[in-house]
Motif scaffolding. Structure first.
Motif, short mmCIF file in Angstrom:
data_model
loop_
_atom_site.label_atom_id
_atom_site.label_comp_id
_atom_site.label_asym_id
_atom_site.label_seq_id
_atom_site.Cartn_x
_atom_site.Cartn_y
_atom_site.Cartn_z
N ASP A 1 -8.00 -3.83 -1.72
CA ASP A 1 -7.91 -4.49 -0.42
C ASP A 1 -9.04 -3.97 0.48
OD1 ASP A 1 -7.33 -5.45 2.08
OD2 ASP A 1 -5.18 -5.02 1.97
N PRO A 2 -9.95 -4.88 0.92
CA PRO A 2 -11.09 -4.45 1.74
C PRO A 2 -10.68 -3.67 3.00
CG PRO A 2 -11.32 -6.76 1.14
CD PRO A 2 -9.97 -6.32 0.64
N GLN A 3 -9.43 -3.75 3.40
CA GLN A 3 -8.98 -2.95 4.56
C GLN A 3 -9.03 -1.45 4.26
OE1 GLN A 3 -5.55 -4.58 6.99
NE2 GLN A 3 -5.25 -5.68 5.08
N GLY A 4 -8.96 -1.10 2.96
CA GLY A 4 -9.11 0.32 2.59
C GLY A 4 -7.95 1.22 2.99
N ASN A 5 -6.77 0.67 3.18
CA ASN A 5 -5.64 1.52 3.60
C ASN A 5 -5.19 2.48 2.51
OD1 ASN A 5 -5.71 0.15 5.99
ND2 ASN A 5 -3.93 -1.13 5.57
N ALA A 6 -5.23 2.05 1.26
CA ALA A 6 -4.83 2.95 0.17
C ALA A 6 -5.85 4.08 0.02
CB ALA A 6 -4.68 2.18 -1.15
N THR A 7 -7.12 3.76 0.28
CA THR A 7 -8.19 4.78 0.23
C THR A 7 -7.91 5.86 1.27
OG1 THR A 7 -9.76 3.08 -0.47
CG2 THR A 7 -10.69 5.09 0.46
N MET A 8 -7.75 5.43 2.52
CA MET A 8 -7.51 6.38 3.62
C MET A 8 -6.19 7.13 3.42
SD MET A 8 -10.17 6.07 5.64
CE MET A 8 -9.84 6.59 7.33
N THR B 1 0.83 -1.21 0.00
CA THR B 1 0.00 0.00 0.00
C THR B 1 0.86 1.26 0.00
OG1 THR B 1 -1.79 -1.18 1.08
CG2 THR B 1 -1.81 1.22 1.29
N THR B 2 1.92 1.24 0.79
CA THR B 2 2.83 2.39 0.82
C THR B 2 3.41 2.64 -0.57
OG1 THR B 2 3.36 1.81 3.11
CG2 THR B 2 4.89 3.30 1.97
N THR B 3 3.74 1.56 -1.26
CA THR B 3 4.28 1.68 -2.62
C THR B 3 3.21 2.20 -3.59
OG1 THR B 3 5.93 -0.03 -2.25
CG2 THR B 3 5.29 0.36 -4.55
N ALA B 4 1.99 1.65 -3.48
CA ALA B 4 0.92 2.05 -4.41
C ALA B 4 0.61 3.55 -4.27
CB ALA B 4 -0.33 1.22 -4.14
N VAL B 5 0.44 3.98 -3.02
CA VAL B 5 0.05 5.36 -2.76
C VAL B 5 1.17 6.34 -3.15
CG1 VAL B 5 -0.46 6.96 -0.87
CG2 VAL B 5 -1.62 4.76 -0.97
#
Ligand code: ADP
Ligand code: MG
Length: 254
Positions: free
Chosen positions: A40-47, A17-21
């Motif tokens: 990812d249902p966790q939604g970390n990239a969203t937030m 996620t860190t890489t994607a964002v």
């Protein structure tokens, strides 16, 4: 035509996620039109892109079950320079609901056709599993970026992922290939990290990105401010590394 990449590794906590964002933010900073898809249902990239997953009217879930177009569900990341197709826990249900759908592994791919001209890069943040969601990501993509930490267990599991990518390319998506392995959270003071890093270079040659992402606390702090590290503290070592990585990606796909 958009270049579409999955950021995948079936392990959790390896820096996907860190890489994607931050790659999304880095590419946007270089003037590219970018869509980040949070699978990812966790939604970390969203937030982490400044979009509140608790307040979504539409999400990638609606796109996968054919209730919305990407255009309708997309959110503009808050001050980050790229668009986000956001997610929340609803997505966890999609897996089950899609079981009876025909062509369920290519739902995302079909939906992406409509926005192909609108973006230069589409980045897909995959969940830590080789699930139907990840399969949708892999079926949509031209290539896979694999972030990994240089530790003893890093190579274990890599062969599973490489095999899955081969299977997908044989059965569903012949244009899929591994773009490269990205060394993340790198700490040169740890002898083992340096050894594993050299081993990766020997074994995978130019499939290992030149850019190495250091362990950097600013990258870890940024999500709590709803910002990519690249935007939160542009001068930090972590942000600078992701900007270099964005340049390397532009060079690789040119
Ligand atoms: P994944 O998406 O693979 O589960 P994350 O990107 O969420 O992994 O990263 C896992 C944790 O490590 C997060 O708390 C993140 O902030 C932190 N992290 C990721 N990359 C770095 C880095 N280069 N330096 C410091 N912390 C990092
Ligand atoms: Mg993640």
């Amino acid at each position: 035509m958009a270049k579409i990449f999955c950021i995948a590794n079936q392990k959790g906590g390896v820096g996907k996620t860190t890489t994607a964002v931050n790659l999304a933010a880095g590419l946007a900073e270089r003037g590219q039109r970018v869509l980040l898809i949070d699978l990812d249902p966790q939604g970390n990239a969203t937030m982490g892109s400044g979009v509140d997953k608790r307040a979504l009217e539409l999400s990638v879930y609606d796109v996968l079950i054919d209730q919305a177009t990407i255009e309708a569900a997309v959110a503009r990341g808050n001050g980050v320079g790229f668009d986000v197709l956001p997610t929340n826990r609803d997505l966890a249900g999609a897996e089950v609901e899609m079981v009876d759908f025909e062509g369920r592994e290519t739902r995302l791919k079909q939906a992406l056709v409509a926005v192909d001209e609108r973006y230069d890069f589409v980045l897909i943040d995959c969940p830590p599993s080789l699930s139907m969601l990840t399969l949708n990501g892999l079926c949509s993509a031209h290539g896979v970026i694999i972030p990994m930490q240089c530790e003893y267990y890093a190579l274990e599991g890599l062969s599973d992922l490489v095999n899955t990518i081969k299977q997908v390319s044989v059965n569903f998506n012949p244009s899929l290939s591994i773009i490269g392995l990205l060394r993340v959270m790198f700490d040169p003071r740890i002898t083992l990290a340096t050894q594993v890093s050299e081993q990766l270079e020997r074994h995978f040659g130019n499939k290992v990105f030149r850019t190495v992402i250091p362990r950097n606390v600013r990258l870890a702090e940024a999500p709590s401010h709803g910002l990519p590290g690249v935007v939160y503290d542009r001068s930090s070592r972590g942000a600078q590394a992701y900007l270099s990585f964005a340049d390397e990606m532009i060079e690789r796909v040119a």
